[in-house]
Design an enzyme around this catalytic site. Sequence first.
Site, PDB file in Angstrom:
ATOM      1  N   LYS A 182       0.825  -1.196   0.000  1.00 22.08           N
ATOM      2  CA  LYS A 182       0.000   0.000   0.000  1.00 22.08           C
ATOM      3  C   LYS A 182       0.865   1.255   0.000  1.00 22.08           C
ATOM      4  O   LYS A 182       1.960   1.260   0.587  1.00 22.08           O
ATOM      5  CB  LYS A 182      -0.915  -0.005   1.227  1.00 22.08           C
ATOM      6  CG  LYS A 182      -1.885  -1.180   1.265  1.00 22.08           C
ATOM      7  CD  LYS A 182      -2.823  -1.182   0.081  1.00 22.08           C
ATOM      8  CE  LYS A 182      -3.728  -2.396   0.062  1.00 22.08           C
ATOM      9  NZ  LYS A 182      -4.502  -2.477  -1.201  1.00 22.08           N
ATOM     10  N   GLU A 237      -0.805   1.358  -8.739  1.00 18.48           N
ATOM     11  CA  GLU A 237      -2.234   1.010  -8.847  1.00 18.48           C
ATOM     12  C   GLU A 237      -3.144   2.095  -8.287  1.00 18.48           C
ATOM     13  O   GLU A 237      -2.861   2.648  -7.218  1.00 18.48           O
ATOM     14  CB  GLU A 237      -2.447  -0.303  -8.088  1.00 18.48           C
ATOM     15  CG  GLU A 237      -3.861  -0.858  -8.123  1.00 18.48           C
ATOM     16  CD  GLU A 237      -3.883  -2.311  -7.631  1.00 18.48           C
ATOM     17  OE1 GLU A 237      -2.962  -3.085  -7.979  1.00 18.48           O
ATOM     18  OE2 GLU A 237      -4.809  -2.669  -6.899  1.00 18.48           O
ATOM     19  N   HIS A 320      -8.650  -8.400  -9.947  1.00 19.55           N
ATOM     20  CA  HIS A 320      -8.672  -8.208  -8.498  1.00 19.55           C
ATOM     21  C   HIS A 320      -9.394  -9.398  -7.848  1.00 19.55           C
ATOM     22  O   HIS A 320     -10.206 -10.048  -8.471  1.00 19.55           O
ATOM     23  CB  HIS A 320      -9.433  -6.909  -8.205  1.00 19.55           C
ATOM     24  CG  HIS A 320      -9.623  -6.601  -6.766  1.00 19.55           C
ATOM     25  ND1 HIS A 320     -10.829  -6.785  -6.128  1.00 19.55           N
ATOM     26  CD2 HIS A 320      -8.777  -6.105  -5.835  1.00 19.55           C
ATOM     27  CE1 HIS A 320     -10.702  -6.409  -4.866  1.00 19.55           C
ATOM     28  NE2 HIS A 320      -9.472  -5.989  -4.658  1.00 19.55           N
ATOM     29  N   GLU A 339      -3.907 -12.400  -7.831  1.00 16.82           N
ATOM     30  CA  GLU A 339      -3.443 -11.823  -6.588  1.00 16.82           C
ATOM     31  C   GLU A 339      -3.666 -12.840  -5.472  1.00 16.82           C
ATOM     32  O   GLU A 339      -4.434 -13.785  -5.634  1.00 16.82           O
ATOM     33  CB  GLU A 339      -4.298 -10.568  -6.341  1.00 16.82           C
ATOM     34  CG  GLU A 339      -3.789  -9.629  -5.305  1.00 16.82           C
ATOM     35  CD  GLU A 339      -4.551  -8.285  -5.349  1.00 16.82           C
ATOM     36  OE1 GLU A 339      -5.463  -8.130  -6.183  1.00 16.82           O
ATOM     37  OE2 GLU A 339      -4.227  -7.416  -4.548  1.00 16.82           O
TER      38      GLU A 339
END
Length: 390
Positions: A182, A237, A320, A339
Amino acid sequence: MRILDIREKAVPVASAMRNAAFDFGEMTSSVVAVVTDRVVEGRPVVGFAFNSTGRYACGAPMRARFIPRLLAAAPDSLLDDEGVIDPERTLAVMLKREKPGGDAERSVPVGTIETALWDAAAKARGLPLHALLARRYGVGTPATRVQCYVGGGWYRPGEGVAELQEELRRHRGDGYRMVKIKVGGLPVAEDQRRIEGALAVLGDPSCLAVDANGAFDRERALAYAAMLAPYGLRWFEEPAPPHDYALYAEVAAAYGPALGTGENLYAPQDLRNIIRFGGLRPDRDVLQVDPPQAFGLATFAGMVAEAERDGFSRSQVFPHGGNQMSLAAVGGLGLGGCESYPGVFGAFAGYADDARVEDGWLKLPDRPGIGFEGQAALFAVMRDLVPELA
Ligand code: MG
């Protein structure tokens, strides 16, 4: 083959994590079971799905509109030429009397039911779902394994760079090569220290992606683009809110390496618009639509085909989800990879209990359907909806 019943329940997703945009403290997911009259090897065929990660449970519209429409349809009108439920036909039935636009309000409930119908259609044939999808929408030789990276590096209370590095070492030890972390939950300079720390563990910048979760305004998006560009990471992203196409175009003009987006785009028109007006570059950028949240696998396959016509390669599509539904899509459609969220999102994260990632690759499962039966904790939640399976 007939649909006897469609059941839903909301299940909490126990998680204490936070990204740049929100925390998961109240997150839930809808688990769906489609009970059919088909029996294979002495057991009723039941299709299962859940509404993937990051959108709340959506049982109310399922019960008010989409389930009743399917149960009221003439059963034969939902079947393909082989007499098996055809999810593409069920989609048309669920969307009857739906006004164009406002797709997010219905794309998740419709897509989750549609995905459960694919599970049933594959089980009725005794095929893994990726094999059925390859037959229907695939190109070339069907895959036997797919690339799998970790979506991790969350912000957790009291944790810093050392804990992030420890997490990345754990993922490497578990067989992963690429990790996404993140960004945007801290000031730019502190996030830059996290990136330096991550690269110290991972080495190759093409093994690190970052995710801003659509939280940035113009000033922060451009500040991060400037800070990140020299690193040449695998992708950056959601640098902007999902529908701010003008800001995407501005970031794309300022940022040379790959961008990624799509997990919050829920209709073919949304993806078309970000490609046309968001400055996405068909030679590098990554598309990440989540199939059960975007009207399901048939619609998703159409979006992939359209992106291909716009010049994107299937290897640039990384749906995703981090679950067996997206794994089936990646394997069946020949996409770039999937993922994984080891240790987060409770029973909803990840793959079969016997699945192993080796050197960044995950073998496709051979269980019929999506293969939730191989995930003991998740399947226990699903089976609760279907006492007749006991
Ligand atoms: Mg993301």
